[in-house]
Motif scaffolding. Structure first.
Motif, mmCIF file in Angstrom:
data_model
loop_
_atom_site.group_PDB
_atom_site.id
_atom_site.type_symbol
_atom_site.label_atom_id
_atom_site.label_comp_id
_atom_site.label_asym_id
_atom_site.label_seq_id
_atom_site.Cartn_x
_atom_site.Cartn_y
_atom_site.Cartn_z
ATOM 1 N N LEU A 37 3.959 -51.441 -23.646
ATOM 2 C CA LEU A 37 2.410 -51.703 -23.699
ATOM 3 C C LEU A 37 1.953 -49.681 -23.811
ATOM 4 O O LEU A 37 1.062 -49.468 -24.823
ATOM 5 N N GLY A 38 2.043 -48.531 -23.067
ATOM 6 C CA GLY A 38 1.829 -47.741 -22.907
ATOM 7 C C GLY A 38 2.582 -46.554 -23.986
ATOM 8 O O GLY A 38 2.004 -46.234 -24.613
ATOM 9 N N LEU A 39 3.531 -46.889 -23.812
ATOM 10 C CA LEU A 39 4.199 -46.451 -24.627
ATOM 11 C C LEU A 39 3.958 -46.383 -26.257
ATOM 12 O O LEU A 39 4.087 -45.409 -27.238
ATOM 13 N N LEU A 40 3.730 -47.895 -26.771
ATOM 14 C CA LEU A 40 2.817 -48.230 -27.787
ATOM 15 C C LEU A 40 1.549 -47.563 -28.116
ATOM 16 O O LEU A 40 0.961 -46.853 -29.189
ATOM 17 N N PHE A 240 -0.878 -43.122 -20.458
ATOM 18 C CA PHE A 240 -0.498 -42.648 -18.412
ATOM 19 C C PHE A 240 -0.458 -43.346 -18.378
ATOM 20 O O PHE A 240 0.516 -43.216 -17.200
ATOM 21 N N ASP A 241 -1.037 -44.739 -17.968
ATOM 22 C CA ASP A 241 -0.929 -45.635 -16.559
ATOM 23 C C ASP A 241 0.215 -46.251 -16.615
ATOM 24 O O ASP A 241 0.774 -45.943 -15.626
ATOM 25 N N TYR A 242 1.034 -46.624 -17.822
ATOM 26 C CA TYR A 242 1.602 -47.679 -18.095
ATOM 27 C C TYR A 242 2.649 -46.877 -18.321
ATOM 28 O O TYR A 242 3.834 -47.803 -18.365
ATOM 29 N N LYS A 246 5.546 -37.875 -18.987
ATOM 30 C CA LYS A 246 5.915 -37.507 -20.071
ATOM 31 C C LYS A 246 6.546 -37.918 -20.897
ATOM 32 O O LYS A 246 6.802 -37.624 -21.989
ATOM 33 N N GLN A 247 6.435 -39.835 -20.653
ATOM 34 C CA GLN A 247 7.324 -40.679 -21.538
ATOM 35 C C GLN A 247 5.744 -41.353 -22.798
ATOM 36 O O GLN A 247 5.995 -40.798 -24.086
ATOM 37 N N SER A 248 5.088 -40.752 -22.425
ATOM 38 C CA SER A 248 3.965 -41.068 -23.347
ATOM 39 C C SER A 248 3.289 -40.222 -23.830
ATOM 40 O O SER A 248 2.873 -39.929 -25.662
ATOM 41 N N VAL A 249 3.420 -38.672 -23.754
ATOM 42 C CA VAL A 249 3.373 -37.650 -23.817
ATOM 43 C C VAL A 249 4.825 -37.074 -25.555
ATOM 44 O O VAL A 249 4.093 -37.043 -26.180
ATOM 45 N N LYS A 250 5.250 -38.000 -25.198
ATOM 46 C CA LYS A 250 6.932 -37.574 -25.967
ATOM 47 C C LYS A 250 6.810 -38.954 -27.085
ATOM 48 O O LYS A 250 6.894 -39.019 -28.375
ATOM 49 N N ALA A 251 5.765 -39.784 -27.110
ATOM 50 C CA ALA A 251 5.099 -40.807 -27.859
ATOM 51 C C ALA A 251 4.336 -40.148 -28.765
ATOM 52 O O ALA A 251 4.273 -41.034 -30.065
#
Length: 276
Positions: A37-40, A240-242, A246-251
């Motif tokens: 969910l966070g990545l999406l 960012f929470d989920y 780092k992974q969220s910024v890439k997404a």
């Protein structure tokens, strides 16, 4: 109904219904986990930031000049900031599967999950609002393209349809996670796509034939401000929470790259005197 308007309406429905296709990708799969969910959310944030800055605000600045373009953009930010401050966080109806409760600790963890679900549902609703606001001018563009000829309108509608599939995912995923209802997720994602044919109807019938292009560009710039606000205020914090920063910024950057490629494809399909 005039035949060019009928053609434009049919083509806009192709783009609008593609959000339903995105929703289908979500609801045919098992319930998503928080990291997915966070990545999406990060990917959707990249989509919306790109559309806001590289498309809507960029066109407003080019058409109206630096000062007027910024005034329209920040009017949108201010408008939606005020609106968001009055929107209460929706409460979820208790699930039908709640049986006998166990210990205190169990109840606390359920309360924490309910709070997560409320946050995610709010994010999904706000995302649907933003995507609807973006789909509305896309419907206008399909109408104007169709006036140039069927081939232009068809190419544009297909490009927008591809562009809208991940937007349907971005709406349906948080709603499905929060409500555990496939129907609610599908319904909200589909409704966000209906703004596209609505754009055709309004530009064809309600606006005067000689709509002031300066006002139209200004309104689109304001939509860019609305989308930028809701992305930074609602979607990025959840990502960012989920999924972690780092992974969220890439997404986010993946979403931005997708929109850049999509807008390039749209620019090829559009005649030179039209812009989206």
């Amino acid at each position: 109904m005039d035949s060019p308007v009928t053609v434009a309406l049919a083509l806009s429905l192709v783009g609008g219904f593609s959000t339903s296709i995105g929703a289908l990708f979500v609801i045919v799969n098992p319930a998503p986990n928080l990291k997915m969910l966070g990545l999406l959310q990060g990917f959707a944030a990249g989509l919306m930031l790109s559309i806001s800055f590289f498309d809507l605000a960029h066109n407003a600045l080019n058409s109206l000049g630096f000062l007027k373009g910024n005034l329209w953009f920040f009017a949108g930010v201010l408008f939606f900031g005020v609106i968001a401050s009055f929107i209460p966080e929706p409460s979820l109806a208790p699930t039908s599967n709640t049986k006998s409760r166990k210990k205190n600790g169990d109840e606390e963890s359920k309360d924490g999950m309910k709070k997560h679900r409320r946050q995610v549902l709010f994010s999904g609703i706000v995302t649907a609002v933003g995507i609807s606001l973006h789909n509305f001018p896309e419907g206008m563009a399909v109408f104007l393209g169709s006036m140039k000829g069927l081939r232009v309108g068809l190419n544009l509608a297909l490009a927008i349809a591809l562009h809208n599939i991940p937007e349907g995912v971005a709406v349906a995923l948080p709603v499905y996670f929060a409500t555990e209802s496939k129907w609610q997720a599908f319904k909200l994602a589909s409704l966000s796509g209906f703004a596209e044919p609505l754009g055709v109807i309004i530009v064809a019938y309600l606006f005067p034939s000689s709509l002031n292009p300066e006002i139209l560009e200004g309104l689109l710039g304001s939509v860019g401000g609305v989308m930028a606000f809701l992305t930074l205020h609602e979607m990025l914090p959840l990502a960012f929470d989920y999924a972690g920063q780092k992974q969220s910024v890439k997404a986010v950057f993946l979403g931005m790259a997708f929109v850049s490629a999509s807008l390039y494809f749209l620019s090829i399909c559009l005649p030179e005197d039209l812009s989206l």
